[in-house]
Motif scaffolding. Structure first.
Motif, mmCIF file in Angstrom:
data_model
loop_
_atom_site.group_PDB
_atom_site.id
_atom_site.type_symbol
_atom_site.label_atom_id
_atom_site.label_comp_id
_atom_site.label_asym_id
_atom_site.label_seq_id
_atom_site.Cartn_x
_atom_site.Cartn_y
_atom_site.Cartn_z
ATOM 1 N N ILE A 159 49.701 30.648 50.386
ATOM 2 C CA ILE A 159 48.909 30.212 49.231
ATOM 3 C C ILE A 159 48.646 28.544 49.633
ATOM 4 C CG2 ILE A 159 49.098 29.197 46.919
ATOM 5 C CD1 ILE A 159 50.858 31.547 46.189
ATOM 6 N N TRP A 160 47.385 28.033 49.886
ATOM 7 C CA TRP A 160 47.228 26.639 50.110
ATOM 8 C C TRP A 160 46.967 25.815 48.880
ATOM 9 C CZ3 TRP A 160 42.662 27.540 54.167
ATOM 10 C CH2 TRP A 160 43.258 27.946 55.427
ATOM 11 N N ASP A 161 46.226 26.348 48.023
ATOM 12 C CA ASP A 161 46.095 25.561 46.950
ATOM 13 C C ASP A 161 45.902 26.680 45.678
ATOM 14 O OD1 ASP A 161 45.605 23.001 47.975
ATOM 15 O OD2 ASP A 161 43.871 23.767 48.959
ATOM 16 N N TYR A 162 46.213 26.096 44.359
ATOM 17 C CA TYR A 162 46.121 26.887 43.448
ATOM 18 C C TYR A 162 45.442 26.125 42.144
ATOM 19 C CZ TYR A 162 50.299 24.303 42.413
ATOM 20 O OH TYR A 162 51.414 23.274 42.153
ATOM 21 N N ALA A 163 45.271 26.793 40.995
ATOM 22 C CA ALA A 163 44.961 26.207 39.663
ATOM 23 C C ALA A 163 45.633 27.531 38.600
ATOM 24 C CB ALA A 163 43.448 26.190 39.463
ATOM 25 N N TRP A 164 46.140 26.843 37.792
ATOM 26 C CA TRP A 164 46.723 27.909 36.656
ATOM 27 C C TRP A 164 46.254 27.227 35.390
ATOM 28 C CZ3 TRP A 164 50.192 25.950 33.566
ATOM 29 C CH2 TRP A 164 51.173 24.835 34.007
ATOM 30 N N ARG A 165 46.378 28.413 34.245
ATOM 31 C CA ARG A 165 46.116 28.003 33.150
ATOM 32 C C ARG A 165 47.029 28.896 32.130
ATOM 33 N NH1 ARG A 165 42.788 24.362 30.256
ATOM 34 N NH2 ARG A 165 42.700 24.850 28.069
ATOM 35 N N ILE A 166 47.632 28.466 31.276
ATOM 36 C CA ILE A 166 48.414 29.158 30.255
ATOM 37 C C ILE A 166 47.530 29.069 29.193
ATOM 38 C CG2 ILE A 166 50.408 29.325 28.801
ATOM 39 C CD1 ILE A 166 51.893 27.882 30.903
ATOM 40 N N GLU A 167 47.277 30.353 28.312
ATOM 41 C CA GLU A 167 46.346 30.571 27.120
ATOM 42 C C GLU A 167 47.142 31.532 26.329
ATOM 43 O OE1 GLU A 167 41.846 30.426 29.279
ATOM 44 O OE2 GLU A 167 42.756 32.349 28.496
ATOM 45 N N GLU A 168 46.348 31.439 25.159
ATOM 46 C CA GLU A 168 47.003 32.545 23.983
ATOM 47 C C GLU A 168 45.669 33.027 23.141
ATOM 48 O OE1 GLU A 168 50.663 32.979 20.560
ATOM 49 O OE2 GLU A 168 49.723 30.901 21.254
ATOM 50 N N GLY A 169 45.363 34.281 23.396
ATOM 51 C CA GLY A 169 44.403 34.666 22.629
ATOM 52 C C GLY A 169 45.011 36.050 21.504
ATOM 53 N N ARG A 170 44.083 35.883 20.591
ATOM 54 C CA ARG A 170 44.412 37.034 19.327
ATOM 55 C C ARG A 170 44.762 38.554 20.036
ATOM 56 N NH1 ARG A 170 39.622 35.571 15.466
ATOM 57 N NH2 ARG A 170 38.838 35.859 17.436
ATOM 58 N N ARG A 171 44.294 38.850 20.822
ATOM 59 C CA ARG A 171 44.149 40.413 21.459
ATOM 60 C C ARG A 171 45.139 40.205 22.681
ATOM 61 N NH1 ARG A 171 38.168 41.129 21.813
ATOM 62 N NH2 ARG A 171 38.899 40.811 23.946
ATOM 63 N N THR A 172 45.051 39.188 23.397
ATOM 64 C CA THR A 172 45.667 39.038 24.575
ATOM 65 C C THR A 172 47.218 38.554 24.862
ATOM 66 O OG1 THR A 172 44.700 37.263 25.176
ATOM 67 C CG2 THR A 172 43.801 39.035 26.022
ATOM 68 N N GLY A 173 47.420 37.784 23.470
ATOM 69 C CA GLY A 173 48.547 37.202 23.438
ATOM 70 C C GLY A 173 48.875 35.943 24.466
ATOM 71 N N LEU A 174 50.166 35.573 24.490
ATOM 72 C CA LEU A 174 50.486 34.406 25.653
ATOM 73 C C LEU A 174 50.292 35.157 27.013
ATOM 74 C CD1 LEU A 174 51.169 31.479 25.426
ATOM 75 C CD2 LEU A 174 53.447 32.208 25.391
ATOM 76 N N HIS A 175 49.470 34.262 27.884
ATOM 77 C CA HIS A 175 49.366 34.964 29.189
ATOM 78 C C HIS A 175 48.846 33.452 29.994
ATOM 79 C CE1 HIS A 175 45.364 35.126 27.408
ATOM 80 N NE2 HIS A 175 44.815 34.717 28.599
ATOM 81 N N ALA A 176 48.873 33.804 31.409
ATOM 82 C CA ALA A 176 48.385 32.796 32.347
ATOM 83 C C ALA A 176 47.419 33.471 33.235
ATOM 84 C CB ALA A 176 49.576 32.204 33.142
ATOM 85 N N HIS A 177 46.460 32.349 33.821
ATOM 86 C CA HIS A 177 45.489 32.774 34.594
ATOM 87 C C HIS A 177 45.968 31.945 36.007
ATOM 88 C CE1 HIS A 177 42.545 34.476 32.119
ATOM 89 N NE2 HIS A 177 43.033 33.404 31.177
ATOM 90 N N LEU A 178 45.912 32.419 36.929
ATOM 91 C CA LEU A 178 46.265 31.933 38.452
ATOM 92 C C LEU A 178 45.055 32.090 39.348
ATOM 93 C CD1 LEU A 178 48.304 30.449 40.163
ATOM 94 C CD2 LEU A 178 49.502 32.745 40.968
ATOM 95 N N LEU A 179 44.514 31.108 39.967
ATOM 96 C CA LEU A 179 43.524 31.263 41.282
ATOM 97 C C LEU A 179 44.221 30.616 42.221
ATOM 98 C CD1 LEU A 179 40.729 31.859 41.906
ATOM 99 C CD2 LEU A 179 40.249 29.279 41.152
ATOM 100 N N VAL A 180 44.270 31.368 43.445
ATOM 101 C CA VAL A 180 44.808 30.719 44.505
ATOM 102 C C VAL A 180 43.643 30.724 45.695
ATOM 103 C CG1 VAL A 180 47.208 31.345 44.151
ATOM 104 C CG2 VAL A 180 45.721 32.862 45.488
ATOM 105 N N SER A 181 43.800 29.568 46.421
ATOM 106 C CA SER A 181 43.329 29.897 47.816
ATOM 107 C C SER A 181 44.234 30.210 48.969
ATOM 108 C CB SER A 181 42.794 28.320 48.057
ATOM 109 O OG SER A 181 42.347 28.322 49.517
ATOM 110 N N TYR A 182 44.073 31.114 49.826
ATOM 111 C CA TYR A 182 45.093 31.965 50.557
ATOM 112 C C TYR A 182 44.574 31.841 51.985
ATOM 113 C CZ TYR A 182 49.000 34.915 51.302
ATOM 114 O OH TYR A 182 50.042 35.538 51.753
ATOM 115 N N ASP A 183 45.688 31.693 52.730
ATOM 116 C CA ASP A 183 45.490 31.449 54.377
ATOM 117 C C ASP A 183 44.405 32.591 54.592
ATOM 118 O OD1 ASP A 183 45.636 31.187 56.941
ATOM 119 O OD2 ASP A 183 47.749 31.075 56.984
ATOM 120 N N THR A 184 43.397 32.083 55.542
ATOM 121 C CA THR A 184 42.443 33.039 56.133
ATOM 122 C C THR A 184 43.002 34.252 57.195
ATOM 123 O OG1 THR A 184 41.648 31.607 57.801
ATOM 124 C CG2 THR A 184 40.710 31.662 55.439
ATOM 125 N N TRP A 185 44.066 34.030 57.580
ATOM 126 C CA TRP A 185 44.576 34.956 58.618
ATOM 127 C C TRP A 185 44.843 36.571 58.148
ATOM 128 C CZ3 TRP A 185 48.950 37.870 58.045
ATOM 129 C CH2 TRP A 185 49.868 37.492 57.310
#
Length: 159
Positions: free
Chosen positions: A27-53
């Motif tokens: 994992i080179w870089d990342y972004a994450w977000r914690i959210e809460e939705g009526r249907r989805t409840g408490l959850h997180a989104h994670l976006l990663v930039s990963y080594d190209t090998w």
């Protein structure tokens, strides 16, 4: 166990600790977000930039998701892989950029898709319905290292 934003943040910290597993060293870089939705409840989104090998983004995303579900969350977590085949086919059919997998500098559709993902993750109108402690964050970005050089010439540039 009751899931709280602070607990999810602890799980995310564990997920992004490259010293805990060889898979996470990619994992080179990342972004994450914690959210809460009526249907989805408490959850997180994670976006990663990963080594190209590792050329197989679908497999890497699956392995990261499994690591999240089993290790980072002590078996409490689940994951949805936005890099899987069905999502890829749907994005191509809709003509939208996916924003996942290998993204070349000249791949306008993929770069547009990545921007769309980042805008979604950084949207201002998302908020949590519950109160949280003083050490809680709902959004974070890694701090990229300073560029060390110009890199290799792109196709059609230089020699």
């Amino acid at each position: 166990m009751h899931v709280t934003p602070e607990l999810i943040q602890t799980h995310l910290d564990r997920m992004l600790d490259a010293s805990s597993h060889p898979l996470l060293k990619g994992i080179w870089d990342y972004a994450w977000r914690i959210e809460e939705g009526r249907r989805t409840g408490l959850h997180a989104h994670l976006l990663v930039s990963y080594d190209t090998w590792r050329n197989n983004g679908i497999a890497v995303a699956r392995e990261l998701g499994e690591y999240w579900a089993v290790h980072a969350t002590d078996g409490m977590g689940k994951y949805w892989n936005g890099n899987r085949d069905g999502w890829i086919q749907r994005s191509k059919k809709q003509g939208t950029g996916l924003g996942t997998g290998k993204i070349d500098h000249d791949d306008l559709a993929a770069r547009t898709g990545l921007r769309k993902i980042l805008r979604y993750m950084a949207k201002a109108n998302q908020y949590l319905t519950r109160k949280s402690g003083p050490k809680y964050r709902s959004f974070a970005l890694s701090q990229p290292e300073e560029k060390k050089g110009e890199g290799r010439p792109r196709r059609g540039q230089g020699s």
